[in-house]
Design a protein around this motif. Structure first.
Motif, PDB file in Angstrom:
ATOM      1  N   TRP A 125     -91.932  17.951 133.683  1.00 44.62           N
ATOM      2  CA  TRP A 125     -93.078  17.658 132.811  1.00 44.62           C
ATOM      3  C   TRP A 125     -94.036  18.845 132.775  1.00 44.62           C
ATOM      4  N   LEU A 129     -94.666  21.503 129.627  1.00 46.89           N
ATOM      5  CA  LEU A 129     -95.967  21.669 128.986  1.00 46.89           C
ATOM      6  C   LEU A 129     -96.448  23.117 129.077  1.00 46.89           C
ATOM      7  N   ALA A 133     -97.370  25.605 126.080  1.00 37.81           N
ATOM      8  CA  ALA A 133     -98.662  26.289 126.024  1.00 37.81           C
ATOM      9  C   ALA A 133     -98.498  27.790 125.863  1.00 37.81           C
ATOM     10  N   VAL A 159    -104.546  18.848 126.009  1.00 34.55           N
ATOM     11  CA  VAL A 159    -103.726  18.576 127.184  1.00 34.55           C
ATOM     12  C   VAL A 159    -104.257  19.330 128.397  1.00 34.55           C
ATOM     13  N   MET A 160    -104.710  20.555 128.196  1.00 34.15           N
ATOM     14  CA  MET A 160    -105.158  21.393 129.310  1.00 34.15           C
ATOM     15  C   MET A 160    -106.639  21.204 129.641  1.00 34.15           C
ATOM     16  N   ARG A 212    -108.956  13.659 133.889  1.00 37.22           N
ATOM     17  CA  ARG A 212    -108.169  13.753 132.660  1.00 37.22           C
ATOM     18  C   ARG A 212    -107.136  14.880 132.732  1.00 37.22           C
ATOM     19  N   ASP A 213    -106.763  15.267 133.934  1.00 35.36           N
ATOM     20  CA  ASP A 213    -105.732  16.291 134.089  1.00 35.36           C
ATOM     21  C   ASP A 213    -104.391  15.681 133.688  1.00 35.36           C
ATOM     22  N   MET A 214    -103.809  16.197 132.612  1.00 32.08           N
ATOM     23  CA  MET A 214    -102.531  15.685 132.120  1.00 32.08           C
ATOM     24  C   MET A 214    -101.377  16.641 132.398  1.00 32.08           C
ATOM     25  N   LEU A 215    -101.657  17.714 133.136  1.00 32.12           N
ATOM     26  CA  LEU A 215    -100.598  18.645 133.532  1.00 32.12           C
ATOM     27  C   LEU A 215    -100.177  18.389 134.972  1.00 32.12           C
ATOM     28  N   GLY A 240    -110.627  18.039 132.644  1.00 33.59           N
ATOM     29  CA  GLY A 240    -109.201  18.261 132.523  1.00 33.59           C
ATOM     30  C   GLY A 240    -108.644  19.216 133.547  1.00 33.59           C
ATOM     31  N   HIS A 241    -107.436  19.729 133.254  1.00 33.82           N
ATOM     32  CA  HIS A 241    -106.760  20.598 134.213  1.00 33.82           C
ATOM     33  C   HIS A 241    -107.517  21.905 134.421  1.00 33.82           C
TER      34      HIS A 241
END
Length: 268
Positions: A125, A129, A133, A159-160, A212-215, A240-241
């Motif tokens: 995953w 990603l 990116a 996403v980042m 909200r880190d999705m990586l 986020g990330h």
């Protein structure tokens, strides 16, 4: 090293306090820290660097894993005349910061969503990603809508980043361009592996994870806590990330508090 220091180091606040080294994540560059470097420079002697093979810096001539990248960061410190420094890093940079604390070169370490704790399906995953990116955003740079409007930044960079609408267009353009400039991207991605053992640092370590880190998912912070039970684990709500542009004040406070813990311990 002299040419590297001239071209791939940003220094703010020289003479303002204890040294602080800032290390970016995979595919980014020293400009990742632009939202916070002046805030931190008001209290510390802050240096942000380009890792080898990123931001236009020459790549290492050997395997760019977290051990060798930590050693390179220590060589930069030597060239700056720093025996030890506070270290803060994001993603790969967070892993390097912890590694440097474990090696005795950090006075404190602040790791923002550090790498090294992905397991099972999380690895393909994250790698998928990261490769997207690297491949996609730079191709869309000529379409200014993706960097110059809040809606465009949310669509492409969501996403980042937890709050991409807040970042400046110039930061968005830098973030979009940086991965494609990373000549050591694939080699570094393949070289950095899962961490299952680490000599425990004897200095304050903070592990901060954006909710909200999705990586690299927030639950990976619990794995770091299990490995380093003395570390401080905190959640960055809504970030986020790459949290620096999401909330520069909060990120600055987290790093500053870690440094203060080290200073309190030194004076005790």
């Amino acid at each position: 090293m002299e040419s590297y220091l001239a071209e791939h180091v940003t220094r703010v606040g020289a003479g303002n306090g204890e040294p602080l080294l800032l290390i970016h994540g995979l595919g980014h560059c020293k400009e990742a820290w632009d939202p916070v470097i002046s805030l931190l420079g008001a209290r510390f002697d802050v240096v942000a660097i380009d890792l080898p093979g990123f931001g236009g810096a020459p790549a290492l001539d050997h395997t760019p894993d977290d051990h060798s990248l930590a050693a390179f960061c220590e060589q930069v410190m030597d060239a700056l005349g720093w025996d030890r420094a506070h270290v803060a890093g994001n993603s790969l940079g967070g892993l390097i910061a912890i590694r440097m604390a474990s090696r005795g070169r950090a006075m404190s370490a602040t790791a923002l969503s550090p790498g090294g704790m992905i397991r099972g399906w999380e690895k393909p995953w994250a790698h998928g990603l990261l490769r997207v990116a690297k491949a996609v955003p730079s191709r869309l740079l000529p379409l200014g809508v993706f960097s110059d409007t809040a809606i465009g930044r949310k669509a492409l960079l969501g996403v980042m980043f937890g709050k991409p609408g807040r970042m400046t267009p110039s930061y968005a353009r830098s973030a979009m361009a940086a991965p494609a400039r990373s000549t050591a991207f694939e080699e570094t991605l393949d070289a950095v592996d899962e961490i299952d053992h680490l000599p425990p640092p004897t200095v304050p370590v903070t592990i901060a994870w954006g909710s909200r880190d999705m990586l690299l998912f927030p639950w990976q912070g619990q794995r770091w806590k299990a490995l380093l039970p003395d570390a401080r684990l905190i959640t960055l709500k809504g970030l986020g990330h790459v949290p620096m542009p999401d909330d520069p004040g909060l990120v600055t406070d987290v790093i500053t508090r870690t440094i203060e813990l080290a200073q309190d311990g030194a004076s005790a």
